[in-house]
Design a protein around this motif. Structure first.
Motif, PDB file in Angstrom:
ATOM      1  N   THR A  29      20.306  54.200  30.501  1.00 57.34           N
ATOM      2  CA  THR A  29      19.695  53.870  31.788  1.00 57.34           C
ATOM      3  C   THR A  29      18.671  54.914  32.187  1.00 57.34           C
ATOM      4  OG1 THR A  29      20.147  53.237  34.086  1.00 57.34           O
ATOM      5  CG2 THR A  29      21.489  54.996  33.190  1.00 57.34           C
ATOM      6  N   LEU A  30      17.671  54.459  32.886  1.00 60.42           N
ATOM      7  CA  LEU A  30      16.665  55.321  33.495  1.00 60.42           C
ATOM      8  C   LEU A  30      16.719  55.007  34.985  1.00 60.42           C
ATOM      9  CD1 LEU A  30      14.190  57.212  33.402  1.00 60.42           C
ATOM     10  CD2 LEU A  30      12.799  55.197  32.963  1.00 60.42           C
ATOM     11  N   GLN A  31      17.110  55.986  35.786  1.00 65.13           N
ATOM     12  CA  GLN A  31      17.305  55.773  37.218  1.00 65.13           C
ATOM     13  C   GLN A  31      16.239  56.542  37.996  1.00 65.13           C
ATOM     14  OE1 GLN A  31      21.311  57.311  37.299  1.00 65.13           O
ATOM     15  NE2 GLN A  31      22.156  55.241  37.324  1.00 65.13           N
ATOM     16  N   ILE A  32      15.649  55.877  38.980  1.00 71.05           N
ATOM     17  CA  ILE A  32      14.600  56.495  39.782  1.00 71.05           C
ATOM     18  C   ILE A  32      14.915  56.270  41.259  1.00 71.05           C
ATOM     19  CG2 ILE A  32      12.124  56.534  40.275  1.00 71.05           C
ATOM     20  CD1 ILE A  32      11.748  55.380  37.383  1.00 71.05           C
ATOM     21  N   LEU A  33      14.994  57.365  42.001  1.00 75.96           N
ATOM     22  CA  LEU A  33      15.292  57.285  43.425  1.00 75.96           C
ATOM     23  C   LEU A  33      14.087  56.787  44.199  1.00 75.96           C
ATOM     24  CD1 LEU A  33      17.148  60.682  43.919  1.00 75.96           C
ATOM     25  CD2 LEU A  33      18.171  58.411  43.639  1.00 75.96           C
ATOM     26  N   ILE A  34      14.354  56.056  45.258  1.00 80.04           N
ATOM     27  CA  ILE A  34      13.314  55.620  46.194  1.00 80.04           C
ATOM     28  C   ILE A  34      13.581  56.374  47.485  1.00 80.04           C
ATOM     29  CG2 ILE A  34      12.333  53.690  47.465  1.00 80.04           C
ATOM     30  CD1 ILE A  34      13.361  51.878  45.199  1.00 80.04           C
ATOM     31  N   ARG A  35      12.554  57.061  47.959  1.00 79.19           N
ATOM     32  CA  ARG A  35      12.702  57.883  49.157  1.00 79.19           C
ATOM     33  C   ARG A  35      11.688  57.485  50.216  1.00 79.19           C
ATOM     34  NH1 ARG A  35      12.606  62.827  45.223  1.00 79.19           N
ATOM     35  NH2 ARG A  35      14.805  63.268  44.963  1.00 79.19           N
ATOM     36  N   ASP A  36      12.044  57.829  51.449  1.00 77.96           N
ATOM     37  CA  ASP A  36      11.065  57.795  52.534  1.00 77.96           C
ATOM     38  C   ASP A  36      11.145  59.152  53.226  1.00 77.96           C
ATOM     39  OD1 ASP A  36      13.271  57.736  54.216  1.00 77.96           O
ATOM     40  OD2 ASP A  36      12.844  55.769  55.056  1.00 77.96           O
ATOM     41  N   ARG A  37      10.554  59.268  54.384  1.00 78.46           N
ATOM     42  CA  ARG A  37      10.547  60.560  55.100  1.00 78.46           C
ATOM     43  C   ARG A  37      11.949  61.074  55.405  1.00 78.46           C
ATOM     44  NH1 ARG A  37       5.469  58.829  58.196  1.00 78.46           N
ATOM     45  NH2 ARG A  37       6.724  57.036  58.739  1.00 78.46           N
TER      46      ARG A  37
ATOM     47  N   MET B 245      17.553  53.095  44.904  1.00 77.82           N
ATOM     48  CA  MET B 245      17.383  53.533  43.529  1.00 77.82           C
ATOM     49  C   MET B 245      17.001  52.329  42.688  1.00 77.82           C
ATOM     50  SD  MET B 245      20.178  55.203  40.905  1.00 77.82           S
ATOM     51  CE  MET B 245      21.157  53.711  40.793  1.00 77.82           C
ATOM     52  N   VAL B 246      16.079  52.552  41.757  1.00 78.62           N
ATOM     53  CA  VAL B 246      15.745  51.536  40.770  1.00 78.62           C
ATOM     54  C   VAL B 246      16.343  52.015  39.459  1.00 78.62           C
ATOM     55  CG1 VAL B 246      13.898  50.341  39.556  1.00 78.62           C
ATOM     56  CG2 VAL B 246      13.593  50.955  41.947  1.00 78.62           C
ATOM     57  N   SER B 247      17.046  51.128  38.790  1.00 81.75           N
ATOM     58  CA  SER B 247      17.694  51.465  37.528  1.00 81.75           C
ATOM     59  C   SER B 247      17.223  50.502  36.453  1.00 81.75           C
ATOM     60  CB  SER B 247      19.215  51.374  37.701  1.00 81.75           C
ATOM     61  OG  SER B 247      19.877  51.734  36.521  1.00 81.75           O
ATOM     62  N   PHE B 248      16.634  51.052  35.408  1.00 79.13           N
ATOM     63  CA  PHE B 248      16.219  50.259  34.258  1.00 79.13           C
ATOM     64  C   PHE B 248      17.280  50.485  33.190  1.00 79.13           C
ATOM     65  CE2 PHE B 248      12.409  51.477  36.579  1.00 79.13           C
ATOM     66  CZ  PHE B 248      11.776  50.253  36.732  1.00 79.13           C
ATOM     67  N   ASP B 249      18.013  49.429  32.870  1.00 80.49           N
ATOM     68  CA  ASP B 249      19.178  49.550  31.989  1.00 80.49           C
ATOM     69  C   ASP B 249      18.966  48.848  30.658  1.00 80.49           C
ATOM     70  OD1 ASP B 249      20.441  50.760  34.166  1.00 80.49           O
ATOM     71  OD2 ASP B 249      21.325  48.882  34.846  1.00 80.49           O
ATOM     72  N   VAL B 250      19.549  49.447  29.627  1.00 78.03           N
ATOM     73  CA  VAL B 250      19.644  48.784  28.329  1.00 78.03           C
ATOM     74  C   VAL B 250      21.075  48.281  28.230  1.00 78.03           C
ATOM     75  CG1 VAL B 250      19.531  49.072  25.840  1.00 78.03           C
ATOM     76  CG2 VAL B 250      17.896  50.271  27.299  1.00 78.03           C
TER      77      VAL B 250
ATOM     78  N   GLU C 216       6.216  51.711  38.025  1.00 75.76           N
ATOM     79  CA  GLU C 216       6.797  50.430  38.463  1.00 75.76           C
ATOM     80  C   GLU C 216       7.773  50.649  39.619  1.00 75.76           C
ATOM     81  OE1 GLU C 216       8.279  46.224  37.275  1.00 75.76           O
ATOM     82  OE2 GLU C 216       6.861  47.383  36.115  1.00 75.76           O
ATOM     83  N   ALA C 217       8.610  51.675  39.512  1.00 74.23           N
ATOM     84  CA  ALA C 217       9.561  51.977  40.589  1.00 74.23           C
ATOM     85  C   ALA C 217       8.820  52.335  41.869  1.00 74.23           C
ATOM     86  CB  ALA C 217      10.494  53.112  40.174  1.00 74.23           C
ATOM     87  N   GLY C 218       7.660  52.990  41.738  1.00 69.99           N
ATOM     88  CA  GLY C 218       6.851  53.308  42.908  1.00 69.99           C
ATOM     89  C   GLY C 218       6.372  52.062  43.626  1.00 69.99           C
ATOM     90  N   ILE C 219       5.978  51.049  42.865  1.00 72.03           N
ATOM     91  CA  ILE C 219       5.541  49.777  43.441  1.00 72.03           C
ATOM     92  C   ILE C 219       6.706  49.094  44.159  1.00 72.03           C
ATOM     93  CG2 ILE C 219       4.708  47.455  42.870  1.00 72.03           C
ATOM     94  CD1 ILE C 219       3.118  48.866  40.545  1.00 72.03           C
ATOM     95  N   ILE C 220       7.865  49.098  43.519  1.00 68.95           N
ATOM     96  CA  ILE C 220       9.065  48.523  44.132  1.00 68.95           C
ATOM     97  C   ILE C 220       9.419  49.294  45.399  1.00 68.95           C
ATOM     98  CG2 ILE C 220      11.551  48.137  43.814  1.00 68.95           C
ATOM     99  CD1 ILE C 220      10.862  47.699  40.774  1.00 68.95           C
ATOM    100  N   GLY C 221       9.343  50.632  45.325  1.00 69.99           N
ATOM    101  CA  GLY C 221       9.634  51.458  46.480  1.00 69.99           C
ATOM    102  C   GLY C 221       8.693  51.181  47.643  1.00 69.99           C
ATOM    103  N   ASP C 222       7.404  50.992  47.343  1.00 76.03           N
ATOM    104  CA  ASP C 222       6.446  50.660  48.394  1.00 76.03           C
ATOM    105  C   ASP C 222       6.825  49.348  49.087  1.00 76.03           C
ATOM    106  OD1 ASP C 222       4.957  52.925  47.843  1.00 76.03           O
ATOM    107  OD2 ASP C 222       3.419  51.845  46.669  1.00 76.03           O
TER     108      ASP C 222
ATOM    109  N   ARG D 158       9.939  50.025  51.288  1.00 71.99           N
ATOM    110  CA  ARG D 158       9.589  50.766  52.500  1.00 71.99           C
ATOM    111  C   ARG D 158       8.855  49.884  53.502  1.00 71.99           C
ATOM    112  NH1 ARG D 158       9.375  54.842  48.660  1.00 71.99           N
ATOM    113  NH2 ARG D 158       7.239  54.368  48.039  1.00 71.99           N
ATOM    114  N   LYS D 159       7.982  49.017  53.006  1.00 67.72           N
ATOM    115  CA  LYS D 159       7.248  48.103  53.879  1.00 67.72           C
ATOM    116  C   LYS D 159       8.222  47.116  54.543  1.00 67.72           C
ATOM    117  CE  LYS D 159       2.994  46.270  53.138  1.00 67.72           C
ATOM    118  NZ  LYS D 159       1.980  45.519  52.399  1.00 67.72           N
ATOM    119  N   GLU D 160       9.195  46.641  53.774  1.00 68.20           N
ATOM    120  CA  GLU D 160      10.167  45.669  54.278  1.00 68.20           C
ATOM    121  C   GLU D 160      11.059  46.248  55.372  1.00 68.20           C
ATOM    122  OE1 GLU D 160      11.949  42.009  54.621  1.00 68.20           O
ATOM    123  OE2 GLU D 160      10.256  42.456  53.325  1.00 68.20           O
TER     124      GLU D 160
END
Length: 102
Positions: A51-59, A65-70, A89-95, A98-100
């Motif tokens: 797995t590759l896990q990427i945190l999504i943060r705001d202020r 978290m976005v997790s890309f799993d095998v 890609e996780a940055g786009i999802i995070g944006d 955050r907008k939502e």
């Protein structure tokens, strides 16, 4: 597949395994079996082997978290290119998240 319940990222000092960019690379989830047995069991249940896990943060901190799993038996060694592209890609999802929620 979207898995919404990943509260485990806040447990057992798990967050310290993420780097300064909020990335955690697990080429083999067996690495979790000793120190984070409950997280390992969750991933085993879902048949995740890498797995590759990427945190999504705001202020205010972590909002997800976005997790890309095998899935399956064949583990993956994540390359620098894999990590860079999936981080974007996780940055786009995070944006979008955050907008939502704003």
């Amino acid at each position: 597949k979207i898995i919404q319940n990943a509260e485990y990222i806040y447990t057992n000092d798990y967050l310290k395994y993420f780097d300064e960019n909020g990335i955690n690379v697990l080429n083999n989830i067996e690495e979790l079996s000793y120190k984070f047995e409950s997280i390992y069991n969750i991933m085993q249940e879902r048949r995740v082997c890498s797995t590759l896990q990427i945190l999504i943060r705001d202020r205010d901190g972590i909002i997800g978290m976005v997790s890309f799993d095998v899935i399956g038996l064949h583990r993956r060694k994540w390359s620098e290119l894999d990590i860079s592209l999936l981080y974007l890609e996780a940055g786009i999802i995070g944006d979008a998240i955050r907008k939502e929620i704003s």
